[in-house]
Design a protein around this motif. Structure first.
Motif, mmCIF file in Angstrom:
data_model
loop_
_atom_site.group_PDB
_atom_site.id
_atom_site.type_symbol
_atom_site.label_atom_id
_atom_site.label_comp_id
_atom_site.label_asym_id
_atom_site.label_seq_id
_atom_site.Cartn_x
_atom_site.Cartn_y
_atom_site.Cartn_z
ATOM 1 N N UNK A 84 -27.133 -46.417 -36.378
ATOM 2 C CA UNK A 84 -27.349 -46.372 -37.822
ATOM 3 C C UNK A 84 -26.476 -47.454 -38.437
ATOM 4 N N UNK A 85 -27.106 -48.367 -39.137
ATOM 5 C CA UNK A 85 -26.413 -49.518 -39.697
ATOM 6 C C UNK A 85 -26.341 -49.368 -41.213
ATOM 7 N N UNK A 86 -25.116 -49.389 -41.729
ATOM 8 C CA UNK A 86 -24.925 -49.434 -43.177
ATOM 9 C C UNK A 86 -24.600 -50.880 -43.519
ATOM 10 N N UNK A 90 -23.151 -44.500 -33.990
ATOM 11 C CA UNK A 90 -24.048 -43.987 -32.963
ATOM 12 C C UNK A 90 -24.864 -42.832 -33.533
ATOM 13 N N UNK A 91 -25.791 -42.306 -32.734
ATOM 14 C CA UNK A 91 -26.625 -41.193 -33.190
ATOM 15 C C UNK A 91 -25.807 -39.951 -33.511
ATOM 16 N N UNK A 92 -24.646 -39.789 -32.839
ATOM 17 C CA UNK A 92 -23.808 -38.618 -33.112
ATOM 18 C C UNK A 92 -22.733 -38.891 -34.166
ATOM 19 N N UNK A 93 -22.843 -40.010 -34.896
ATOM 20 C CA UNK A 93 -21.945 -40.282 -36.011
ATOM 21 C C UNK A 93 -20.662 -41.013 -35.669
ATOM 22 N N UNK A 94 -20.483 -41.383 -34.410
ATOM 23 C CA UNK A 94 -19.270 -42.091 -33.993
ATOM 24 C C UNK A 94 -19.360 -43.562 -34.415
ATOM 25 N N UNK A 95 -18.308 -44.056 -35.079
ATOM 26 C CA UNK A 95 -18.311 -45.449 -35.530
ATOM 27 C C UNK A 95 -18.127 -46.383 -34.340
ATOM 28 N N UNK A 96 -19.055 -47.317 -34.186
ATOM 29 C CA UNK A 96 -19.007 -48.298 -33.104
ATOM 30 C C UNK A 96 -18.401 -49.599 -33.615
ATOM 31 N N UNK A 97 -18.834 -50.015 -34.787
ATOM 32 C CA UNK A 97 -18.354 -51.243 -35.429
ATOM 33 C C UNK A 97 -18.140 -50.972 -36.901
ATOM 34 N N UNK A 98 -17.284 -51.769 -37.509
ATOM 35 C CA UNK A 98 -17.185 -51.746 -38.962
ATOM 36 C C UNK A 98 -17.141 -53.190 -39.450
ATOM 37 N N UNK A 99 -17.124 -53.376 -40.733
ATOM 38 C CA UNK A 99 -17.145 -54.728 -41.286
ATOM 39 C C UNK A 99 -16.006 -55.594 -40.791
ATOM 40 N N UNK A 100 -14.846 -54.999 -40.598
ATOM 41 C CA UNK A 100 -13.682 -55.753 -40.142
ATOM 42 C C UNK A 100 -13.875 -56.239 -38.710
ATOM 43 N N UNK A 101 -14.313 -55.353 -37.804
ATOM 44 C CA UNK A 101 -14.514 -55.779 -36.417
ATOM 45 C C UNK A 101 -15.655 -56.778 -36.311
ATOM 46 N N UNK A 102 -16.670 -56.640 -37.161
ATOM 47 C CA UNK A 102 -17.779 -57.592 -37.199
ATOM 48 C C UNK A 102 -17.265 -58.981 -37.572
#
Length: 76
Positions: A5-7, A55-67
């Protein structure tokens, strides 16, 4: 297959932005962060800023800072 899920915030002009969350499914395994970033880079709207990827279970994989950090390191 990987679903995330991408915000993101899409910048239309100097005064108008739209923040959206969308589901993106890749037909291959993108469990490595570098592969995920590569595929998202090709997927995202040109004038969009990634806020978070979960991820599908709501775990953050990336955020704007890591991107942003990834692309700074990549450019060097």
């Amino acid at each position: 297959m990987t679903t995330v899920f991408v915000e993101y915030e899409e910048i239309h002009d100097d005064e108008t932005t739209t923040r959206e969350v969308t589901r993106v499914t890749f037909d291959r395994d993108v469990s490595k962060k570098e592969k995920l970033i590569e595929y998202l880079y090709h997927w995202k709207p040109i004038r969009a800023k990634i806020i978070s990827v979960k991820s599908e279970n709501g775990e953050e994989i990336l955020n704007g800072k890591t991107w942003d950090e990834f692309f700074q390191d990549y450019a060097e």
